[in-house]
Enzyme design. Structure first.
Site, PDB file in Angstrom:
ATOM      1  N   SER A  44       0.808  -1.223   0.000  1.00  0.00           N
ATOM      2  CA  SER A  44       0.000   0.000   0.000  1.00  0.00           C
ATOM      3  C   SER A  44       0.840   1.271   0.000  1.00  0.00           C
ATOM      4  CB  SER A  44      -0.946   0.010   1.206  1.00  0.00           C
ATOM      5  OG  SER A  44      -0.225   0.132   2.411  1.00  0.00           O
ATOM      6  N   LYS A 107       1.028   4.127   6.981  1.00  0.00           N
ATOM      7  CA  LYS A 107       0.501   5.028   5.952  1.00  0.00           C
ATOM      8  C   LYS A 107       1.132   6.413   6.126  1.00  0.00           C
ATOM      9  CE  LYS A 107      -2.767   1.929   4.850  1.00  0.00           C
ATOM     10  NZ  LYS A 107      -2.770   1.169   3.580  1.00  0.00           N
TER      11      LYS A 107
END
Length: 265
Positions: A44, A107
């Protein structure tokens, strides 16, 4: 004079155990309070962080919460954070997602409490102002997928690279998250995106907003990286020997000790 060798041996053994226990305690304190390694299993954050990158992160960067204390995060010791330091836009953060406390996510922090966030045609708008976004080239993944590479600059001047799957024969493969609703970030919570914009479960999708209390650490650099893991299948001496050579050959030497905030490429 007769020397009691048994007594001396017992004293030596006791001293060795004390030294060992001291070293273990110091190592645990470092991991709990200062620095902790993490392995990244997903793409991701590709290509800033790849699968099987091993990340060093600093625990003290945001202070401490119940979720950031390794080995004790399942015990409700206290609420909130102590010695809290405010995170900055563009930080790469390791945290517990509020919808699944059994895992850890990594993230990039985009939205602060009170912010208005929206993506329009893949461009991030923060408080109705679009960030600077420039296409700077392409990236070919190890699987052979082509990505468009962009350099983005946040309002605080922090720059980084984001990636989007390139069209195949002129067809965009996945553009579900390039245009979003407006997100209003609540107090005490933050908005995160993955650098791999088309393949990230982040605040646009199921993740939602992340409470400050859920922050574990700030990712700093890659200390090791490999294309494969040798412990994926059956563990055994023969299996380890057979996998040792391809595992060594799969080491990504060019990623070792890479600063995650370096954009001089």
């Amino acid at each position: 004079m007769q020397i009691d060798t048994k007594t001396n041996t017992n004293k030596t053994t006791a001293q060795e155990w004390k030294s060992f226990a001291f070293v273990v305690c110091i190592a645990l304190l470092i991991r709990i309070l200062i620095m902790e390694p993490f392995t990244v299993p997903t793409g991701s954050m590709k290509a800033t962080i790849l699968e099987n990158d091993y990340i060093f992160s600093t625990k003290y960067s945001y202070g401490y919460s119940n979720y950031s204390l390794s080995f004790f995060d399942f015990i409700p010791l206290f609420k909130g954070r102590i010695f809290a330091c405010e995170p900055e836009r563009g930080d790469i953060v390791v945290f517990r997602p509020p919808n699944d406390m059994s895992v850890r996510y990594i993230k990039r922090l985009i939205g602060l409490p009170g912010d208005k966030i929206q993506l329009i045609d893949d461009i991030i708008y923060i408080n109705d102002k679009k960030i600077e976004r420039t296409e700077v080239g392409t990236y070919i993944s190890e699987e052979g997928r082509k990505y468009l590479k962009f350099k983005e600059t946040l309002p605080n001047g922090r720059t980084y690279f984001s990636y989007k799957l390139a069209p195949i024969f002129g067809v965009i493969s996945d553009d579900r998250y390039g245009n979003t609703d407006v997100f209003y970030v609540p107090e005490g919570k933050y908005f995160f995106l993955g650098d791999n914009r088309d393949q990230s479960n982040d605040s646009r999708v199921n993740l939602g907003f992340v409470p400050f209390e859920n922050f574990i650490a700030k990712a700093q650099f890659i200390w090791f990286s490999t294309k494969i893991t040798w412990w994926d299948n059956d563990i055994g001496v023969i299996n380890l020997i057979l996998k040792l050579k391809p595992w060594i050959e799969s080491v990504r030497l060019n990623r070792i000790f890479r600063n995650l905030y370096n954009t001089d490429e």
